[in-house]
Design a protein around this motif. Structure first.
Motif, PDB file in Angstrom:
ATOM      1  N   ALA A  96     -10.226  17.369   4.598  1.00 40.53           N
ATOM      2  CA  ALA A  96      -9.008  16.581   4.373  1.00 40.53           C
ATOM      3  C   ALA A  96      -8.107  16.535   5.603  1.00 40.53           C
ATOM      4  O   ALA A  96      -7.062  15.882   5.576  1.00 40.53           O
ATOM      5  N   LEU A 110      -4.953  15.460  -3.354  1.00 37.59           N
ATOM      6  CA  LEU A 110      -5.125  16.475  -2.308  1.00 37.59           C
ATOM      7  C   LEU A 110      -4.698  17.845  -2.818  1.00 37.59           C
ATOM      8  O   LEU A 110      -5.365  18.852  -2.545  1.00 37.59           O
ATOM      9  N   THR A 116      -6.393  13.180   6.961  1.00 41.81           N
ATOM     10  CA  THR A 116      -5.371  12.667   6.045  1.00 41.81           C
ATOM     11  C   THR A 116      -4.131  13.543   6.064  1.00 41.81           C
ATOM     12  O   THR A 116      -2.997  13.055   6.114  1.00 41.81           O
ATOM     13  N   ARG A 166      -0.334   5.776   9.872  1.00 44.35           N
ATOM     14  CA  ARG A 166      -0.584   6.390  11.173  1.00 44.35           C
ATOM     15  C   ARG A 166       0.305   5.770  12.258  1.00 44.35           C
ATOM     16  O   ARG A 166       0.695   6.432  13.221  1.00 44.35           O
ATOM     17  N   ARG A 214      -6.222   2.849  -0.240  1.00 48.05           N
ATOM     18  CA  ARG A 214      -5.780   4.120   0.335  1.00 48.05           C
ATOM     19  C   ARG A 214      -6.124   4.213   1.812  1.00 48.05           C
ATOM     20  O   ARG A 214      -5.326   4.698   2.619  1.00 48.05           O
ATOM     21  N   SER A 215      -7.308   3.760   2.164  1.00 51.39           N
ATOM     22  CA  SER A 215      -7.725   3.816   3.558  1.00 51.39           C
ATOM     23  C   SER A 215      -6.798   2.986   4.445  1.00 51.39           C
ATOM     24  O   SER A 215      -6.341   3.452   5.502  1.00 51.39           O
ATOM     25  N   LEU A 228      -3.278   4.584   4.725  1.00 54.67           N
ATOM     26  CA  LEU A 228      -3.231   5.690   5.681  1.00 54.67           C
ATOM     27  C   LEU A 228      -3.294   5.189   7.114  1.00 54.67           C
ATOM     28  O   LEU A 228      -2.653   5.758   8.008  1.00 54.67           O
ATOM     29  N   GLN A 229      -4.056   4.112   7.352  1.00 55.97           N
ATOM     30  CA  GLN A 229      -4.095   3.526   8.685  1.00 55.97           C
ATOM     31  C   GLN A 229      -2.718   2.989   9.082  1.00 55.97           C
ATOM     32  O   GLN A 229      -2.271   3.165  10.221  1.00 55.97           O
ATOM     33  N   ILE A 282      -2.169  10.001  -3.933  1.00 55.14           N
ATOM     34  CA  ILE A 282      -2.900  10.615  -2.820  1.00 55.14           C
ATOM     35  C   ILE A 282      -2.518  12.089  -2.703  1.00 55.14           C
ATOM     36  O   ILE A 282      -3.375  12.973  -2.560  1.00 55.14           O
TER      37      ILE A 282
END
Length: 202
Positions: free
Chosen positions: A99, A62, A102, A21, A13-14, A17-18, A58
């Motif tokens: 959050a 959230l 994200t 971006r 997930r990290s 998300l990177q 994800i």
């Protein structure tokens, strides 16, 4: 969940998300993601069906955290009690602060999900349910209450998003003041009076 599985998912997930971006969602591939994560393809597919499933999970986590932070009771509070109204928004601000990074990534991209729309709908539904605790809502009254609930939820979420995206320099206390003013001076009092009057007639 097994700690190794949890760490693997956090890793995926990290890095996802990177990538999100800097890359449009449509251009991100599983091959690219597993290279970034330094895992093999089978490890990815043990945890997620594809990138759409990853994004959906994800989003749903959230949304669940957002729902846990909702305190819709403010809609029935005495509108002269500003401090009590403010307290209802503290968990919500905590959620958006935690959050926030994200959420900003997700908001900046065209995605096959509508997380903020889902938040708005959940918030409005919780507000409507809270209003129904005060007085039975049927027919036209329920339609009107649903309409006002949507206005209140949209107003509050817009204020918080404005804070995070356009005026992050504003203090937390200032945002609490704005949110409580939305309730105390906005549509909630007129809605409460209308419901109480209807209850009295019944």
């Amino acid at each position: 969940m097994d700690l190794r599985v949890q760490k693997t998912r956090e890793n995926i997930r990290s890095h996802f998300l990177q990538l999100l971006r800097t890359c449009p969602f449509q251009e991100i591939t599983v091959k690219q993601l597993i290279q970034e994560c330094r895992i093999n393809r089978s490890t990815f597919y043990r945890n997620y069906e594809d990138k759409y499933d990853l994004l959906e999970q994800i989003s749903q986590e959230l949304l669940a955290q957002f729902c846990e932070a909702l305190r819709p009771s403010f809609v029935l509070l005495n509108t002269s009690s500003a401090q009590l109204v403010k307290q209802c928004f503290v968990p919500l601000l905590d959620f958006f602060c935690e959050a926030g990074p994200t959420l900003q990534i997700l908001r900046a991209r065209e995605l096959p999900i509508d997380l903020f729309g889902d938040m708005n709908r959940e918030f409005a539904a919780r507000l409507l349910k809270e209003l129904e605790k005060r007085s039975p809502l049927n027919g036209q009254k329920r339609l009107e209450a649903s309409y006002f609930a949507k206005i209140i939820s949209a107003n509050i979420l817009t204020t918080i998003l404005w804070w995070h995206t356009e005026c992050p320099q504003e203090s937390r206390e200032r945002i609490l003041d704005l949110l409580s003013a939305t309730v105390i001076k906005g549509v909630a009092p007129s809605l409460q009076e209308d419901l109480l009057a209807e209850k009295g007639r019944n």
